[in-house]
Write an enzyme that holds these catalytic residues in place. Structure first.
Site, PDB file in Angstrom:
ATOM      1  N   LYS A  80       6.120   1.688   4.623  1.00 39.39           N
ATOM      2  CA  LYS A  80       6.454   2.809   3.739  1.00 39.39           C
ATOM      3  C   LYS A  80       7.959   2.957   3.502  1.00 39.39           C
ATOM      4  CE  LYS A  80       2.329   4.954   3.669  1.00 39.39           C
ATOM      5  NZ  LYS A  80       1.654   5.407   2.441  1.00 39.39           N
ATOM      6  N   ASP A 123       5.362   7.092  -3.504  1.00 36.68           N
ATOM      7  CA  ASP A 123       5.540   6.630  -2.125  1.00 36.68           C
ATOM      8  C   ASP A 123       5.005   5.197  -2.038  1.00 36.68           C
ATOM      9  OD1 ASP A 123       5.821   6.513   0.637  1.00 36.68           O
ATOM     10  OD2 ASP A 123       3.873   7.453   0.997  1.00 36.68           O
ATOM     11  N   THR A 182      -0.838  11.185  -1.214  1.00 35.92           N
ATOM     12  CA  THR A 182      -1.457  10.707  -2.444  1.00 35.92           C
ATOM     13  C   THR A 182      -2.405  11.738  -3.022  1.00 35.92           C
ATOM     14  OG1 THR A 182      -1.416   8.500  -1.502  1.00 35.92           O
ATOM     15  CG2 THR A 182      -2.803   8.819  -3.442  1.00 35.92           C
ATOM     16  N   GLU A 185       2.352  11.220  -5.855  1.00 41.11           N
ATOM     17  CA  GLU A 185       2.435  12.423  -5.032  1.00 41.11           C
ATOM     18  C   GLU A 185       3.317  13.471  -5.715  1.00 41.11           C
ATOM     19  OE1 GLU A 185       3.359  11.750  -0.945  1.00 41.11           O
ATOM     20  OE2 GLU A 185       2.356   9.788  -0.865  1.00 41.11           O
ATOM     21  N   HIS A 203      -8.516  11.373  -0.954  1.00 40.94           N
ATOM     22  CA  HIS A 203      -7.703  10.212  -0.580  1.00 40.94           C
ATOM     23  C   HIS A 203      -7.912   9.854   0.897  1.00 40.94           C
ATOM     24  CE1 HIS A 203      -4.286   7.471  -0.231  1.00 40.94           C
ATOM     25  NE2 HIS A 203      -3.833   8.195   0.768  1.00 40.94           N
ATOM     26  N   ARG A 228     -11.480   2.148   8.378  1.00 38.13           N
ATOM     27  CA  ARG A 228     -12.330   2.335   9.568  1.00 38.13           C
ATOM     28  C   ARG A 228     -13.782   2.490   9.139  1.00 38.13           C
ATOM     29  NH1 ARG A 228      -7.911   5.688   9.947  1.00 38.13           N
ATOM     30  NH2 ARG A 228      -9.160   7.412   9.181  1.00 38.13           N
ATOM     31  N   TYR A 285       0.194   0.411  11.860  1.00 37.43           N
ATOM     32  CA  TYR A 285       0.123   1.875  11.928  1.00 37.43           C
ATOM     33  C   TYR A 285      -0.546   2.426  13.190  1.00 37.43           C
ATOM     34  CZ  TYR A 285      -4.824   2.839  10.812  1.00 37.43           C
ATOM     35  OH  TYR A 285      -6.187   2.970  10.855  1.00 37.43           O
ATOM     36  N   GLN A 312       1.220  -2.034   6.531  1.00 37.08           N
ATOM     37  CA  GLN A 312       0.761  -0.732   7.041  1.00 37.08           C
ATOM     38  C   GLN A 312      -0.470  -0.884   7.944  1.00 37.08           C
ATOM     39  OE1 GLN A 312      -0.344   1.985   3.884  1.00 37.08           O
ATOM     40  NE2 GLN A 312      -0.952   3.620   5.279  1.00 37.08           N
ATOM     41  N   TYR A 341      -0.693  14.299   3.903  1.00 36.85           N
ATOM     42  CA  TYR A 341      -1.923  13.535   3.658  1.00 36.85           C
ATOM     43  C   TYR A 341      -2.978  14.559   3.245  1.00 36.85           C
ATOM     44  CZ  TYR A 341      -4.911   9.478   5.102  1.00 36.85           C
ATOM     45  OH  TYR A 341      -5.749   8.380   5.178  1.00 36.85           O
ATOM     46  N   GLU A 380       1.746   5.328  -4.338  1.00 39.69           N
ATOM     47  CA  GLU A 380       1.057   6.573  -4.013  1.00 39.69           C
ATOM     48  C   GLU A 380       1.644   7.643  -4.910  1.00 39.69           C
ATOM     49  OE1 GLU A 380       1.149   7.225   0.288  1.00 39.69           O
ATOM     50  OE2 GLU A 380      -0.619   5.925   0.462  1.00 39.69           O
ATOM     51  N   GLU A 423      -7.229   2.529  -3.669  1.00 44.23           N
ATOM     52  CA  GLU A 423      -8.460   3.253  -3.978  1.00 44.23           C
ATOM     53  C   GLU A 423      -9.020   2.822  -5.333  1.00 44.23           C
ATOM     54  OE1 GLU A 423      -6.070   6.944  -3.048  1.00 44.23           O
ATOM     55  OE2 GLU A 423      -8.114   7.711  -2.790  1.00 44.23           O
ATOM     56  N   ARG A 441       0.348  -2.269   1.900  1.00 41.89           N
ATOM     57  CA  ARG A 441      -0.878  -1.995   2.651  1.00 41.89           C
ATOM     58  C   ARG A 441      -1.151  -2.988   3.778  1.00 41.89           C
ATOM     59  NH1 ARG A 441      -1.329   3.171   1.452  1.00 41.89           N
ATOM     60  NH2 ARG A 441      -1.555   3.529  -0.794  1.00 41.89           N
ATOM     61  N   THR A 468      11.073   4.956  -1.485  1.00 42.54           N
ATOM     62  CA  THR A 468      10.268   6.058  -2.007  1.00 42.54           C
ATOM     63  C   THR A 468      11.014   6.580  -3.226  1.00 42.54           C
ATOM     64  OG1 THR A 468       9.620   6.658   0.251  1.00 42.54           O
ATOM     65  CG2 THR A 468       9.228   8.303  -1.468  1.00 42.54           C
ATOM     66  N   ASP A 507       6.097  13.179   4.817  1.00 38.36           N
ATOM     67  CA  ASP A 507       5.009  12.886   3.888  1.00 38.36           C
ATOM     68  C   ASP A 507       3.690  13.330   4.513  1.00 38.36           C
ATOM     69  OD1 ASP A 507       3.879  11.990   1.529  1.00 38.36           O
ATOM     70  OD2 ASP A 507       3.635   9.930   2.243  1.00 38.36           O
TER      71      ASP A 507
HETATM   72 MN    MN Z   1       2.282   8.843   0.985  1.00 38.96          MN
END
Ligand code: MN
Length: 384
Positions: A226, A206, A317, A176, A113, A122, A217, A213, A108, A174, A331, A210, A230, A106
């Site tokens: 994740k 996906d 995403t 995708e 996104h 962050r 992560y 995650q 990014y 997500e 989002e 959260r 899927t 997967d």
């Molecule tokens: Mn994804």
């Protein structure tokens, strides 16, 4: 049937189905034509289509994919009566996972996104990490939990912080686009042309927890947040059917390295549509994606990693610059602080039990019509 139907001669996506009138039979490969499935093992007298998945056919390679599509089109166009003998109504079949997924990667690839998530996860740093504009960031997912559209998704449990265990309270989607590899490479070998390796595309959800995650992560990336499920569409749209949807890739700054500057620098003019309990909540545009499909392929194999028949790599995403174009709830609701209002008066920060999410997409067809990609859908079941 004219090119104006989204499931006409210019589309013909592949899937795997079993027939209600033949219980116990190994699932078969077919192509969708209107509201029917053409049974390819019967129509083409070829047992490669009676093996339970698309993989055996995919392993024949790109020339065979092209010849088979041409043969199917000519049979349907020139001898519809004979072809009609092998058309099974969609409501008489059960659709399955179309491929045996080998490896699952997967990416990014959406600048919007990645920037949105950077701002949320962050807030005190630059939204994009220094590597983001230099390579398509990705991770290896769990191939064994890729499931067909319609498979229920059980809310995962896991660690949500120090000493905190329980069902995810931030279950998300997500939206995708996934790419299916048909022709393999040997270990140490770099892939050739995109179209010689990649058979087609499918819509992907996906699913993402959260809270799990966010805690897990750092520093190695996505894991249990994740890998619980899927979902992919039961229909794989061949690349050839997307010839009319190709658009120039997005301008990239800085210039990517040579191995990422290949002949096929195209994107795809697909518009996704995300529905939550039947209501449209987003329309993410694929054409704005920063990294192209060919760059994803080049990057995932530049170290000599081999490709396998049935590999699936997904775009990450799809999110556009507008609020109504974001491909995830985190989002759309800005990490739950701005819940989505549904027409029944309810609100969603993240998914609730029994919620159903469906993703569809449309694209210009190769002959001026419209292609509708096969839907991917899933319903959330309570945690066990
Ligand atoms: Mn994804």
């Amino acid at each position: 049937m004219t090119a104006a139907t989204p499931w006409g001669l210019d589309h013909l996506p592949y899937g795997v189905f079993s027939r209600a009138d033949r219980p116990g039979e190994t699932p078969r490969v077919g192509v969708r034509y209107g509201d029917h499935v053409l049974d390819l093992a019967d129509a083409l007298h070829d047992e490669v289509f009676a093996t339970g998945s698309l993989n055996a056919f995919l392993s024949r390679g790109a020339a065979a994919w092209r010849d088979t599509r041409a043969l199917i089109r000519s049979k349907l166009a020139t001898d519809p009566v004979a072809a009609g003998l092998h058309l099974v109504p969609l409501d008489r079949v059960e659709l399955h996972l179309p491929i045996e997924v080998a490896d699952y990667v997967d990416f990014y690839c959406s600048l919007e996104h990645a920037s949105n998530l950077g701002r949320m996860f962050r807030p005190d740093e630059e939204p994009l990490k220094p590597n983001w504009r230099h390579l398509p960031v990705g991770y290896h997912g769990r191939a064994g939990t890729v499931v067909a559209s319609g498979t229920p998704v059980v809310r995962p449990s896991g660690q949500r912080g120090a000493g905190v265990f329980g069902p995810s309270a931030k279950l998300d989607i997500e939206a995708e686009l996934g790419f299916v590899v048909g022709a393999p490479t040997a270990l140490g070998e770099r892939p050739g042309r995109f179209a010689d390796h990649v058979f087609g595309v499918t819509l992907v959800n996906d699913w993402s927890a959260r809270d799990i995650q966010a805690w897990e992560y750092v520093p190695l990336g996505p894991f249990l947040g994740k890998s619980f499920a899927t979902s992919i569409s039961p229909w794989i749209t061949p690349l050839e059917a997307l010839a009319g949807a190709r658009v120039p890739g997005r301008e990239q700054d800085p210039e990517p390295l040579d191995y990422l500057r290949r002949a096929e620098e195209w994107g795809l003019d697909l518009t996704l549509e995300v529905r939550l309990n039947g209501e449209v909540v987003s329309r993410p545009p694929y054409r704005g994606m920063y990294w192209t499909p060919d760059q994803m392929l080049a990057h995932m194999a530049v170290n000599g990693a081999s490709l396998r028949v049935g590999d699936l790599f997904a775009s990450g995403t799809v999110s556009g610059p507008e609020a109504g174009q974001r491909g995830s709830l985190i989002e759309l609701t800005w990490n739950g602080t701005e819940p989505v209002k549904l027409s029944d008066g309810s609100v969603r920060a993240f998914l609730e039990d029994c919620d159903t999410v469906s993703i569809t997409a449309t694209a210009p067809g190769p002959e001026g019509g419209l292609i509708t990609l096969g839907e991917v859908s899933g319903t959330i079941l309570p945690a066990r």
